[in-house]
Scaffold this motif. Structure first.
Motif, PDB file in Angstrom:
ATOM      1  N   ARG A 207       0.807  -1.106  -0.011  1.00  0.00           N
ATOM      2  CA  ARG A 207      -0.196  -0.073   0.123  1.00  0.00           C
ATOM      3  C   ARG A 207       0.707   1.228   0.043  1.00  0.00           C
ATOM      4  NH1 ARG A 207      -2.766  -2.758   4.176  1.00  0.00           N
ATOM      5  NH2 ARG A 207      -4.568  -4.203   3.249  1.00  0.00           N
ATOM      6  N   SER A 208       2.163   1.141   0.404  1.00  0.00           N
ATOM      7  CA  SER A 208       3.102   2.232   0.514  1.00  0.00           C
ATOM      8  C   SER A 208       3.611   2.598  -0.879  1.00  0.00           C
ATOM      9  CB  SER A 208       3.961   2.126   1.608  1.00  0.00           C
ATOM     10  OG  SER A 208       4.918   1.084   1.293  1.00  0.00           O
ATOM     11  N   LEU A 209       3.631   1.482  -1.807  1.00  0.00           N
ATOM     12  CA  LEU A 209       4.156   2.215  -3.139  1.00  0.00           C
ATOM     13  C   LEU A 209       3.559   3.311  -3.576  1.00  0.00           C
ATOM     14  CD1 LEU A 209       4.354  -1.497  -4.899  1.00  0.00           C
ATOM     15  CD2 LEU A 209       6.355  -0.100  -3.856  1.00  0.00           C
ATOM     16  N   ARG A 210       4.669   4.241  -4.038  1.00  0.00           N
ATOM     17  CA  ARG A 210       4.346   5.385  -4.566  1.00  0.00           C
ATOM     18  C   ARG A 210       4.757   5.772  -6.106  1.00  0.00           C
ATOM     19  NH1 ARG A 210       6.269   6.502   0.118  1.00  0.00           N
ATOM     20  NH2 ARG A 210       8.166   7.434  -0.492  1.00  0.00           N
ATOM     21  N   SER A 211       4.156   6.829  -6.885  1.00  0.00           N
ATOM     22  CA  SER A 211       4.908   7.078  -7.983  1.00  0.00           C
ATOM     23  C   SER A 211       6.172   7.313  -7.744  1.00  0.00           C
ATOM     24  CB  SER A 211       4.216   8.133  -8.621  1.00  0.00           C
ATOM     25  OG  SER A 211       4.656   8.509  -9.989  1.00  0.00           O
TER      26      SER A 211
ATOM     27  N   ALA B 198      10.262   0.536 -12.584  1.00  0.00           N
ATOM     28  CA  ALA B 198       9.786   1.981 -12.109  1.00  0.00           C
ATOM     29  C   ALA B 198       8.131   1.577 -11.769  1.00  0.00           C
ATOM     30  CB  ALA B 198       9.873   2.920 -13.225  1.00  0.00           C
ATOM     31  N   VAL B 199       7.853   2.036 -10.726  1.00  0.00           N
ATOM     32  CA  VAL B 199       6.478   2.189 -10.229  1.00  0.00           C
ATOM     33  C   VAL B 199       5.836   3.525 -10.513  1.00  0.00           C
ATOM     34  CG1 VAL B 199       4.881   2.003  -8.218  1.00  0.00           C
ATOM     35  CG2 VAL B 199       7.065   0.414  -8.658  1.00  0.00           C
TER      36      VAL B 199
ATOM     37  N   ARG C 269       0.920   1.009 -10.763  1.00  0.00           N
ATOM     38  CA  ARG C 269       1.179   0.493 -12.157  1.00  0.00           C
ATOM     39  C   ARG C 269       2.802   0.299 -12.305  1.00  0.00           C
ATOM     40  NH1 ARG C 269       1.914   2.017 -17.611  1.00  0.00           N
ATOM     41  NH2 ARG C 269       1.958   4.149 -17.133  1.00  0.00           N
ATOM     42  N   LEU C 270       2.808  -0.943 -12.938  1.00  0.00           N
ATOM     43  CA  LEU C 270       4.566  -1.233 -13.215  1.00  0.00           C
ATOM     44  C   LEU C 270       4.879  -0.356 -14.530  1.00  0.00           C
ATOM     45  CD1 LEU C 270       6.485  -3.266 -11.703  1.00  0.00           C
ATOM     46  CD2 LEU C 270       6.040  -4.691 -13.716  1.00  0.00           C
ATOM     47  N   GLY C 271       6.034   0.364 -14.286  1.00  0.00           N
ATOM     48  CA  GLY C 271       6.811   1.106 -15.207  1.00  0.00           C
ATOM     49  C   GLY C 271       7.667   0.395 -16.145  1.00  0.00           C
ATOM     50  N   THR C 272       8.542   1.220 -16.715  1.00  0.00           N
ATOM     51  CA  THR C 272       9.547   0.800 -17.596  1.00  0.00           C
ATOM     52  C   THR C 272      10.710   0.090 -16.569  1.00  0.00           C
ATOM     53  OG1 THR C 272      10.933   2.723 -17.483  1.00  0.00           O
ATOM     54  CG2 THR C 272       9.418   2.441 -19.150  1.00  0.00           C
TER      55      THR C 272
ATOM     56  N   LYS D 260      10.030 -12.158 -18.415  1.00  0.00           N
ATOM     57  CA  LYS D 260       8.519 -11.968 -18.409  1.00  0.00           C
ATOM     58  C   LYS D 260       8.019 -12.668 -17.036  1.00  0.00           C
ATOM     59  CE  LYS D 260       7.945 -12.873 -23.388  1.00  0.00           C
ATOM     60  NZ  LYS D 260       7.666 -14.074 -24.321  1.00  0.00           N
ATOM     61  N   ASP D 261       8.461 -13.444 -16.494  1.00  0.00           N
ATOM     62  CA  ASP D 261       8.211 -14.150 -15.132  1.00  0.00           C
ATOM     63  C   ASP D 261       8.440 -12.846 -14.123  1.00  0.00           C
ATOM     64  OD1 ASP D 261       7.420 -16.253 -13.135  1.00  0.00           O
ATOM     65  OD2 ASP D 261       9.364 -16.013 -12.456  1.00  0.00           O
ATOM     66  N   ALA D 262       9.466 -12.193 -14.157  1.00  0.00           N
ATOM     67  CA  ALA D 262       9.779 -11.092 -13.161  1.00  0.00           C
ATOM     68  C   ALA D 262       8.705  -9.899 -13.411  1.00  0.00           C
ATOM     69  CB  ALA D 262      11.052 -10.617 -13.540  1.00  0.00           C
ATOM     70  N   LYS D 263       8.254  -9.985 -14.801  1.00  0.00           N
ATOM     71  CA  LYS D 263       7.107  -8.659 -15.010  1.00  0.00           C
ATOM     72  C   LYS D 263       5.818  -9.026 -14.483  1.00  0.00           C
ATOM     73  CE  LYS D 263       5.058  -6.132 -18.629  1.00  0.00           C
ATOM     74  NZ  LYS D 263       5.018  -5.988 -20.216  1.00  0.00           N
TER      75      LYS D 263
END
Length: 252
Positions: free
Chosen positions: A40-44, A250-251, A204-207, A188-191
């Motif tokens: 829940r603490s993940l931020r942009s 990146a998140v 959202r998962l970024g680059t 792909k597994d890591a993604k």
């Protein structure tokens, strides 16, 4: 064709944090803490590092089998003549098993003098015998056939020939392309694992910000053996190959 046996090394040192990741299996993304407060603490603008892995079964397609014969007699000529007879018998045996001549490499004869010693254990400067050794090496794509011959070569010993057979080495020669495919699968597994984490937090998962590969592990089938420097099992025909990557995303 010379089989490819070198394991790939990382282009950069693999993070210490992930050196045991194969055994931990990333702790499968998940303790209750990760699933709750941490996610829940993940931020942009945060980053997330995830371990991905890929495992495939492979079967050896090349075999190396080494063996040797020896003779020990009181003189070099006697030892040589006896070794010559043993050599002829071994070649006849291999030919009867349909091993082609161009698959067999025979070494030069090794000469080992046996020195005389007195009652005090000191060498007298004389030789009481000579031991001659000649080695054979068979390299073949016929993995099953050569393996069967190696196992049945005790027939020569039963004939009284001092024949020594080493364990066969089983190799896989098509590693180059397989490595590329498996790194792609591990990424792909890591993604997929990374997305499972950030989706819980509404992010959202970024680059990809950073990617590192660990050494490959080639082990006996179903083995959990791992090595920091990579492993390459040559004693088993059927093997597993594992690739592991650490991907930092990146998140957003």
């Amino acid at each position: 064709m010379q089989p490819e046996t070198n394991l790939p090394k990382s282009t950069a040192p693999f993070p210490q944090l992930f050196s045991g990741m194969l055994a931990l299996s990333i702790a499968l993304v998940g303790s209750a803490y990760l699933a709750g407060n941490a996610l829940r603490s993940l931020r942009s603008n945060d980053v997330l590092t995830v371990i991905g892995s890929s495992t495939r079964p492979i079967r050896a397609d090349f075999v190396i089998w080494r063996s040797s014969i020896s003779s020990q007699q009181t003189t070099l000529p006697l030892a040589y003549q006896e070794l010559k007879r043993y050599n002829a018998r071994v070649r006849t045996y291999l030919k009867s098993k349909n091993i082609p001549d161009d698959a067999i490499t025979v070494s030069a004869i090794e000469t080992q003098p046996i020195p005389e010693t007195n009652s005090n254990g000191m060498q007298t400067g004389r030789n009481i015998a000579y031991r001659l050794v000649q080695r054979f090496e068979i390299r073949s794509k016929d993995v099953d056939g050569t393996s069967a011959i190696a196992q049945s070569s005790t027939d020569l010993i039963n004939e009284g020939i001092p024949f020594t057979s080493d364990p066969a080495e089983y190799l896989y020669t098509q590693l180059s392309q397989l490595r590329v495919e498996m790194i792609s699968e591990a990424t792909k597994d890591a993604k997929a694992r990374g997305e499972a984490i950030v989706n819980v937090s509404g992010s959202r998962l970024g680059t990809i910000r950073k990617a590192e590969t660990d050494v490959f592990q080639i082990t006996a089938r179903y083995s959990t053996e791992v090595s920091n420097s990579g492993s390459y099992n040559t004693s088993s025909i059927d093997k597993d190959i594992r690739a592991v990557v650490a991907i930092t995303f990146a998140v957003e």
